[in-house]
Motif scaffolding. Structure first.
Motif, PDB file in Angstrom:
ATOM      1  N   SER A  54     -49.991 153.136  -8.631  1.00  0.00           N
ATOM      2  CA  SER A  54     -50.936 152.873  -7.546  1.00  0.00           C
ATOM      3  C   SER A  54     -50.631 151.546  -6.870  1.00  0.00           C
ATOM      4  N   SER A  55     -50.310 150.529  -7.669  1.00  0.00           N
ATOM      5  CA  SER A  55     -49.993 149.206  -7.118  1.00  0.00           C
ATOM      6  C   SER A  55     -48.738 149.260  -6.263  1.00  0.00           C
ATOM      7  N   PHE A  56     -47.698 149.970  -6.782  1.00  0.00           N
ATOM      8  CA  PHE A  56     -46.467 150.092  -6.003  1.00  0.00           C
ATOM      9  C   PHE A  56     -46.744 150.735  -4.654  1.00  0.00           C
ATOM     10  N   SER A  57     -47.510 151.826  -4.671  1.00  0.00           N
ATOM     11  CA  SER A  57     -47.804 152.543  -3.429  1.00  0.00           C
ATOM     12  C   SER A  57     -48.556 151.659  -2.444  1.00  0.00           C
ATOM     13  N   LEU A  58     -49.535 150.879  -2.983  1.00  0.00           N
ATOM     14  CA  LEU A  58     -50.328 150.007  -2.128  1.00  0.00           C
ATOM     15  C   LEU A  58     -49.467 148.925  -1.496  1.00  0.00           C
ATOM     16  N   PHE A  59     -48.646 148.257  -2.298  1.00  0.00           N
ATOM     17  CA  PHE A  59     -47.821 147.176  -1.775  1.00  0.00           C
ATOM     18  C   PHE A  59     -46.784 147.694  -0.778  1.00  0.00           C
ATOM     19  N   LYS A  60     -46.187 148.850  -1.071  1.00  0.00           N
ATOM     20  CA  LYS A  60     -45.223 149.428  -0.138  1.00  0.00           C
ATOM     21  C   LYS A  60     -45.895 149.770   1.186  1.00  0.00           C
ATOM     22  N   PHE A  61     -47.124 150.290   1.097  1.00  0.00           N
ATOM     23  CA  PHE A  61     -47.874 150.646   2.306  1.00  0.00           C
ATOM     24  C   PHE A  61     -48.179 149.402   3.130  1.00  0.00           C
ATOM     25  N   LEU A  62     -48.604 148.326   2.462  1.00  0.00           N
ATOM     26  CA  LEU A  62     -48.951 147.102   3.178  1.00  0.00           C
ATOM     27  C   LEU A  62     -47.726 146.434   3.790  1.00  0.00           C
ATOM     28  N   ILE A  63     -46.570 146.587   3.126  1.00  0.00           N
ATOM     29  CA  ILE A  63     -45.341 145.985   3.649  1.00  0.00           C
ATOM     30  C   ILE A  63     -44.880 146.706   4.908  1.00  0.00           C
ATOM     31  N   LYS A  64     -45.009 148.032   4.913  1.00  0.00           N
ATOM     32  CA  LYS A  64     -44.471 148.838   6.005  1.00  0.00           C
ATOM     33  C   LYS A  64     -45.436 149.039   7.161  1.00  0.00           C
ATOM     34  N   SER A  65     -46.750 149.016   6.891  1.00  0.00           N
ATOM     35  CA  SER A  65     -47.733 149.387   7.911  1.00  0.00           C
ATOM     36  C   SER A  65     -48.277 148.172   8.646  1.00  0.00           C
ATOM     37  N   ASP A  66     -47.987 148.074   9.951  1.00  0.00           N
ATOM     38  CA  ASP A  66     -48.558 147.003  10.773  1.00  0.00           C
ATOM     39  C   ASP A  66     -50.065 147.167  10.903  1.00  0.00           C
ATOM     40  N   GLY A  67     -50.514 148.419  11.041  1.00  0.00           N
ATOM     41  CA  GLY A  67     -51.941 148.672  11.190  1.00  0.00           C
ATOM     42  C   GLY A  67     -52.735 148.242   9.984  1.00  0.00           C
ATOM     43  N   ALA A  68     -52.180 148.482   8.786  1.00  0.00           N
ATOM     44  CA  ALA A  68     -52.884 148.093   7.560  1.00  0.00           C
ATOM     45  C   ALA A  68     -53.019 146.578   7.459  1.00  0.00           C
ATOM     46  N   VAL A  69     -51.959 145.863   7.837  1.00  0.00           N
ATOM     47  CA  VAL A  69     -52.013 144.399   7.801  1.00  0.00           C
ATOM     48  C   VAL A  69     -53.024 143.876   8.815  1.00  0.00           C
ATOM     49  N   SER A  70     -53.061 144.487  10.000  1.00  0.00           N
ATOM     50  CA  SER A  70     -54.037 144.078  11.018  1.00  0.00           C
ATOM     51  C   SER A  70     -55.462 144.299  10.520  1.00  0.00           C
ATOM     52  N   LEU A  71     -55.694 145.442   9.889  1.00  0.00           N
ATOM     53  CA  LEU A  71     -57.017 145.720   9.340  1.00  0.00           C
ATOM     54  C   LEU A  71     -57.378 144.713   8.260  1.00  0.00           C
ATOM     55  N   LEU A  72     -56.395 144.359   7.449  1.00  0.00           N
ATOM     56  CA  LEU A  72     -56.635 143.382   6.389  1.00  0.00           C
ATOM     57  C   LEU A  72     -57.030 142.024   6.951  1.00  0.00           C
ATOM     58  N   VAL A  73     -56.339 141.571   7.995  1.00  0.00           N
ATOM     59  CA  VAL A  73     -56.649 140.250   8.546  1.00  0.00           C
ATOM     60  C   VAL A  73     -58.013 140.250   9.237  1.00  0.00           C
ATOM     61  N   ILE A  74     -58.406 141.380   9.824  1.00  0.00           N
ATOM     62  CA  ILE A  74     -59.738 141.470  10.431  1.00  0.00           C
ATOM     63  C   ILE A  74     -60.812 141.350   9.351  1.00  0.00           C
ATOM     64  N   ILE A  75     -60.594 142.046   8.245  1.00  0.00           N
ATOM     65  CA  ILE A  75     -61.543 141.967   7.127  1.00  0.00           C
ATOM     66  C   ILE A  75     -61.627 140.537   6.606  1.00  0.00           C
ATOM     67  N   LEU A  76     -60.476 139.886   6.489  1.00  0.00           N
ATOM     68  CA  LEU A  76     -60.471 138.496   6.020  1.00  0.00           C
ATOM     69  C   LEU A  76     -61.213 137.583   6.996  1.00  0.00           C
ATOM     70  N   GLY A  77     -61.039 137.833   8.299  1.00  0.00           N
ATOM     71  CA  GLY A  77     -61.739 137.034   9.302  1.00  0.00           C
ATOM     72  C   GLY A  77     -63.241 137.145   9.152  1.00  0.00           C
TER      73      GLY A  77
END
Length: 379
Positions: free
Chosen positions: A17-40
């Motif tokens: 599960s961790s591998f899948s999550l990290f690979k997804f976050l590395i490859k997906s621009d949308g996921a990173v954008s969503l993450l930074v919005i949540i952090l904001g």
């Protein structure tokens, strides 16, 4: 016992599960954008709590703008939804002004100046063009779009012909546009230091049906132009030879030139199209939200915020549109936050935090890649 082991962090299931999550976050621009919005929003929540206010007030205001439903008294008013959409329109257009140039490898800091040029031309059209229903508005918006395109195209030509930094030239042109707008608008007969005479009814983007549906909000025909702009951006950039040439230029100018792509034309065209987006955004604000021409004393900041919108939306059509809706939601919620005992300035803090975190996008990816490598090594 085997069930407990499956839940441990070092179990095969957890590792997978961790591998899948990290690979997804590395490859997906949308996921990173969503993450930074949540952090904001997370940091803003903590900040509100630290100053002794209830963070729930912020989320109540955002919910009211999003749905029109007031959690304090249980009443619903569609006007809040209309204002949200209305604020979002110029953010989306100015976001496209930054996004389009970015896809060609340029950094358009001049969205604000291009927006001002479009706004000023639209105001002149509202006061001086023939007062014919639909025709006057259409002509004013068309010339506002052309004005923004010319203002941006000049920057592209300087960049392509003389290698002038588009960052420097657009910053300078922002101020030229601001003061030129003041000079021109103040010269209109009947204008004072604040506004011009009122526009005729034929120069309004207001649609009675929308006004009725959204309870006298400022939502106007600009929303339909915005939807058309999203579609046009996507088709031009993703589905046409012109868009391919521009994207190729952005990836590698030398390789594009070697492949026979007219790099100079791509740069000039990209800045002109960027300016056109900002110009029509300014025209929509002028004719949709005001009944008179404004003598502006400073920037409206739609163009500058548009840069953040494009970065959050990863410069894609859908992503930029969604980011524009987010920033429009924050703008529309300012007065509601004050009524919930939350300083309206918190919306600017959220915007700033989101931009900071977006700027750290590469850092986030490096962190996720490091965690992925560490987990793979621990197999």
């Amino acid at each position: 016992m085997s069930q407990e082991n499956a839940l441990k962090d070092n179990s095969p299931l957890a590792k997978k599960s961790s591998f899948s999550l990290f690979k997804f976050l590395i490859k997906s621009d949308g996921a990173v954008s969503l993450l930074v919005i949540i952090l904001g929003f997370l940091f803003a929540t903590i900040l509100i709590a630290l100053v002794g206010r209830n963070p729930a007030g912020m989320y109540k205001a955002l919910f009211q703008s999003l749905t029109g439903f007031n959690l304090n008294n249980g009443k619903w008013n569609a006007r809040y939804i209309g204002e949200w959409f209305n604020y979002s329109v110029p953010f989306i257009f100015c976001g496209f002004a930054m996004a389009f140039a970015s896809r060609v490898g340029l950094f358009n800091v001049g969205g604000e100046g291009q927006y001002i040029v479009g706004m000023t031309i639209a105001q002149l059209g509202a006061l001086y063009f023939p007062q014919v229903s639909v025709l006057q508005v259409a002509l004013a918006l068309l010339l506002a779009t052309v004005g923004g395109a010319v203002w941006g195209g000049v920057v592209g030509w300087f960049k392509a012909r003389f290698e002038v930094s588009e960052v420097v030239s657009t910053i300078m042109l922002n101020y030229i546009a601001l003061y030129l707008s003041r000079i021109v608008t103040l010269a209109i007969p009947g204008a004072n230091t604040f506004k011009t005479p009122n526009f005729p009814p034929t120069a309004s983007l207001k649609i009675p049906l929308l006004t009725k549906l959204f309870n006298n909000s400022n939502l106007n025909a600009g929303i339909f132009l915005c939807i058309a702009g999203i579609v046009i951006y996507y088709i031009v950039m993703e589905k046409t030879k012109t868009g391919f040439a521009m994207r190729a230029t952005g990836f590698n100018k030398d390789a594009a030139r070697a492949a026979g792509i007219p790099v100079v034309a791509s740069i000039v065209a990209s800045m002109a199209i960027s300016g056109a987006f900002a110009g029509i955004g300014g025209g929509i604000v002028a004719l949709g939200s005001f009944r008179y021409g404004r003598v502006i004393t400073g920037m409206d900041n739609y163009g500058f915020t548009g840069m953040a919108v494009a970065l959050v939306g990863n410069c894609t059509a859908l992503g930029t549109a969604l980011a524009g809706l987010l920033f429009g939601l924050l703008q529309a919620s300012q007065s509601l936050m004050q009524s919930n005992n939350i300083p309206k300035e918190i919306t600017f803090i959220i915007q700033g935090l989101v931009v900071v975190f977006i700027a750290l996008k590469t850092g986030f990816r490096m962190f996720f890649a490091w965690r992925l490598k560490k987990k793979e090594a621990s197999k």
